[in-house]
Design an enzyme around this catalytic site. Structure first.
Site, PDB file in Angstrom:
ATOM      1  N   ARG A  78      32.857  31.306  35.853  1.00 59.77           N
ATOM      2  CA  ARG A  78      32.955  31.973  34.570  1.00 59.77           C
ATOM      3  C   ARG A  78      33.861  33.118  34.277  1.00 59.77           C
ATOM      4  O   ARG A  78      34.504  33.423  33.619  1.00 59.77           O
ATOM      5  CB  ARG A  78      31.781  31.883  33.899  1.00 59.77           C
ATOM      6  CG  ARG A  78      31.140  30.862  33.017  1.00 59.77           C
ATOM      7  CD  ARG A  78      29.650  30.868  33.157  1.00 59.77           C
ATOM      8  NE  ARG A  78      29.199  30.681  34.672  1.00 59.77           N
ATOM      9  CZ  ARG A  78      28.907  29.353  35.076  1.00 59.77           C
ATOM     10  NH1 ARG A  78      29.149  28.309  34.564  1.00 59.77           N
ATOM     11  NH2 ARG A  78      28.599  29.330  36.460  1.00 59.77           N
ATOM     12  N   THR A  79      33.534  33.976  35.186  1.00 59.40           N
ATOM     13  CA  THR A  79      34.233  35.516  35.057  1.00 59.40           C
ATOM     14  C   THR A  79      35.544  35.450  35.239  1.00 59.40           C
ATOM     15  O   THR A  79      36.545  35.880  34.619  1.00 59.40           O
ATOM     16  CB  THR A  79      33.142  36.487  35.804  1.00 59.40           C
ATOM     17  OG1 THR A  79      32.053  36.389  35.582  1.00 59.40           O
ATOM     18  CG2 THR A  79      33.933  37.821  35.375  1.00 59.40           C
ATOM     19  N   LYS A 107      43.527  40.041  57.235  1.00 62.33           N
ATOM     20  CA  LYS A 107      44.084  40.580  58.292  1.00 62.33           C
ATOM     21  C   LYS A 107      43.568  42.054  58.577  1.00 62.33           C
ATOM     22  O   LYS A 107      44.067  42.732  59.488  1.00 62.33           O
ATOM     23  CB  LYS A 107      45.835  40.878  58.047  1.00 62.33           C
ATOM     24  CG  LYS A 107      46.336  39.426  57.791  1.00 62.33           C
ATOM     25  CD  LYS A 107      47.625  39.839  57.462  1.00 62.33           C
ATOM     26  CE  LYS A 107      48.413  38.811  56.981  1.00 62.33           C
ATOM     27  NZ  LYS A 107      49.892  39.078  56.470  1.00 62.33           N
ATOM     28  N   ARG A 128      35.475  41.840  41.513  1.00 67.06           N
ATOM     29  CA  ARG A 128      34.510  41.500  42.068  1.00 67.06           C
ATOM     30  C   ARG A 128      34.416  41.610  43.537  1.00 67.06           C
ATOM     31  O   ARG A 128      35.094  41.241  44.353  1.00 67.06           O
ATOM     32  CB  ARG A 128      34.293  40.024  41.618  1.00 67.06           C
ATOM     33  CG  ARG A 128      32.982  39.388  42.188  1.00 67.06           C
ATOM     34  CD  ARG A 128      32.361  38.103  41.706  1.00 67.06           C
ATOM     35  NE  ARG A 128      31.881  38.253  40.349  1.00 67.06           N
ATOM     36  CZ  ARG A 128      31.443  37.356  39.624  1.00 67.06           C
ATOM     37  NH1 ARG A 128      31.144  36.353  40.162  1.00 67.06           N
ATOM     38  NH2 ARG A 128      30.965  37.496  38.327  1.00 67.06           N
ATOM     39  N   HIS A 156      27.159  44.370  36.555  1.00 64.17           N
ATOM     40  CA  HIS A 156      28.158  43.404  35.961  1.00 64.17           C
ATOM     41  C   HIS A 156      28.293  43.665  34.433  1.00 64.17           C
ATOM     42  O   HIS A 156      27.916  43.048  33.631  1.00 64.17           O
ATOM     43  CB  HIS A 156      27.379  41.873  36.235  1.00 64.17           C
ATOM     44  CG  HIS A 156      28.437  40.911  35.716  1.00 64.17           C
ATOM     45  ND1 HIS A 156      29.717  40.859  35.447  1.00 64.17           N
ATOM     46  CD2 HIS A 156      28.457  39.698  36.512  1.00 64.17           C
ATOM     47  CE1 HIS A 156      30.440  39.929  35.427  1.00 64.17           C
ATOM     48  NE2 HIS A 156      29.529  38.890  35.971  1.00 64.17           N
TER      49      HIS A 156
HETATM   50  C1  NCD Z   1      26.367  36.017  37.714  1.00 65.84           C
HETATM   51  C2  NCD Z   1      26.877  37.030  38.631  1.00 65.84           C
HETATM   52  O1  NCD Z   1      27.912  36.868  39.275  1.00 65.84           O
HETATM   53  O2  NCD Z   1      26.349  38.015  38.947  1.00 65.84           O
HETATM   54  N1  NCD Z   1      27.394  34.912  37.179  1.00 65.84           N
HETATM   55  C3  NCD Z   1      28.197  35.364  36.387  1.00 65.84           C
HETATM   56  O3  NCD Z   1      28.978  36.153  36.560  1.00 65.84           O
HETATM   57  N2  NCD Z   1      28.181  34.557  34.965  1.00 65.84           N
HETATM   58  C4  NCD Z   1      24.939  35.496  37.677  1.00 65.84           C
HETATM   59  C5  NCD Z   1      24.830  34.803  39.045  1.00 65.84           C
HETATM   60  O4  NCD Z   1      25.545  34.465  40.011  1.00 65.84           O
HETATM   61  O5  NCD Z   1      23.482  34.550  39.363  1.00 65.84           O
END
Ligand code: NCD
Length: 327
Positions: A78-79, A107, A128, A156
Site C-alpha cells: 500500500r505505502t 554491493k 522505508r 510510520h
Molecule cells: C504497516 C507497516 O508497514 O508498518 N503497513 C502499512 O504500511 N500499511 C503495518 C504492518 O506492516 O503491519
C-alpha cells in the site's frame, strides 16, 4: 535535484516566507511530533481537494516536472504503490526502488551514499527502512526532503496521518472518541505514530495486547493522560469503543520465531466480536492482515480498512504537493 542546487536546508526558511500558508513546504516528514492541529488541518483540507480531483477525473499537472524516489528497504504494498499513484495522479515522475536487491545496496553502499545519489535525480525521497531512526539519518545527509515511510519499529507518520484522516472522515470528529489499539503495540510503528497524533485531541485510549507486546513505557508516558485501560482481551473494551484499530503481530521484528508463534494468533475479530460493538464503530487496520480480521467482517459497513487504504492515496498526494510547494 533543483532544490539541492538552489535551496539548502538553511535557505528553506527564507523561501518558506513565500509559502506562509503552507507549513510543510520543503519539510522532512520524519515523525508525527512535528504536526500541530493547524498543520493537520492544512493537510486534511488539501487531501479532501485531492479526493475531489481524483473523483472529477481531471488530469492535474500540480507536480509536473517533479520526481519522487521511493527507496524501500522493506516490503510494502500500500505505502509504495500509493506514493507512486500519488505522483502519477499529479503528473510527477517516480524512481521506484522497491527491493534494494536491485540497487547498489547489495554491493555494500551505505544509506547516506544511496540517499546522496538519489537526491541528485529527484526532488523528494520516501524512505522505508528496517532500522528505527534511519529516516532521521537520511535527512541529515539529504538536502531534498525525506519522507519517513516506516523506520523499523520507530514511526510510520504518513500511515498515522491517513489513519487520523480516516477517523475524521468516518466520524466527523476526533475529540470525544474512545479508541482501542489492538495487537502488537510493542513493535507496531503505525501504533507508535498514531497514539502520539491522537494525543493532540481529547480522546480516550484503550490498549489491548498480549502481556509481552505492550506499548513501550516511554510512549505510554507520553499519552498517559489519554489511556483509560490496558488489557489483554478485545471483549473487555469492544462495547464502549468508537474506533477499533487492529494490528498484525510484527513477525519480522522477532529474533526467536518460537516467541512469535506464541502470540501470533492472539486476536481475531469476527462477526461475533462485533455483535456487541456500537453501530457507529469504525473498524480499522493498517494492513496487511494475517488473520486478525475474519473476511466475513468485510461486508460489515463498520469495516473501514478499505476506505482507510484509499485515503492513503489522498493523504500522500497532499503531502507531496505540500512538501514540494504546489499545495
Ligand atoms: C504497516 C507497516 O508497514 O508498518 N503497513 C502499512 O504500511 N500499511 C503495518 C504492518 O506492516 O503491519
Amino acid at each position: 535535484m533543483k532544490n539541492r542546487a538552489f535551496i539548502s536546508k538553511l535557505d528553506r526558511q527564507n523561501v518558506k516566507a513565500t509559502h506562509k500558508q503552507n507549513p510543510l513546504f520543503q519539510k522532512d516528514i520524519l515523525s508525527v511530533d512535528q504536526f500541530t492541529k493547524e498543520s493537520l488541518s492544512y493537510l486534511f483540507d488539501l487531501a479532501e481537494k485531492m479526493h475531489r480531483l481524483v473523483l472529477a477525473d481531471e488530469p492535474s499537472t500540480a507536480l509536473s516536472g517533479k520526481v519522487l524516489t521511493c527507496l524501500f528497504y522493506e516490503a510494502s504494498t500500500r505505502t509504495f504503490s500509493s506514493f507512486v499513484a500519488a505522483m502519477a495522479r499529479l503528473s510527477g515522475g517516480v524512481i521506484p526502488i522497491q527491493g534494494v536487491q536491485y540497487s547498489s545496496v547489495v554491493k555494500g553502499e551505505s544509506l547516506s551514499d544511496t540517499v546522496r545519489t538519489l537526491e541528485r535525480y529527484s526532488d523528494v525521497i520516501a524512505l522505508r527502512h528496517p532500522e528505527a531512526g534511519a529516516a532521521h539519518i537520511a535527512a541529515q545527509y539529504a538536502e531534498v526532503p525525506i519522507i519517513n515511510a516506516g523506520d523499523g519499529i520507530g514511526e510510520h507518520p504518513t500511515q498515522a496521518l491517513l489513519d487520523l484522516f480516516t477517523i475524521l472522515r468516518e466520524r466527523g470528529t476526533i475529540d470525544g472518541l474512545h479508541i482501542a489499539m489492538v495487537g502488537d503495540l510493542l513493535n507496531g510503528r503505525t501504533v507508535h505514530s498514531l497514539v502520539k497524533l491522537l494525543n493532540l485531541f481529547d480522546v480516550k485510549i484503550s490498549l489491548v495486547s498480549p502481556e509481552s507486546l505492550r506499548l513501550p513505557a516511554g510512549l505510554k508516558e507520553v499519552v498517559k493522560e489519554r489511556i483509560v485501560r490496558e488489557v489483554g482481551k478485545i471483549g473487555e473494551v469492544v462495547r464502549e469503543t468508537d474506533v477499533l484499530y487492529v494490528t498484525r503481530v510484527q513477525k519480522e521484528r522477532f529474533t526467536q520465531l518460537s516467541e512469535y508463534e506464541v502470540v501470533k494468533g492472539s486476536y481475531v475479530v469476527s462477526p461475533d466480536t462485533l455483535r456487541v460493538a456500537k453501530r457507529t464503530l469504525v473498524l480499522m487496520h493498517p494492513l496487511p492482515r494475517v488473520g486478525e480480521i475474519a473476511e466475513e467482517v468485510d461486508r460489515d459497513p463498520r469495516a473501514a480498512y478499505f476506505r482507510q487504504m484509499e485515503n492513503g492515496l489522498y493523504i500522500r498526494m497532499a503531502l507531496l504537493a505540500a512538501v514540494l510547494g504546489r499545495g
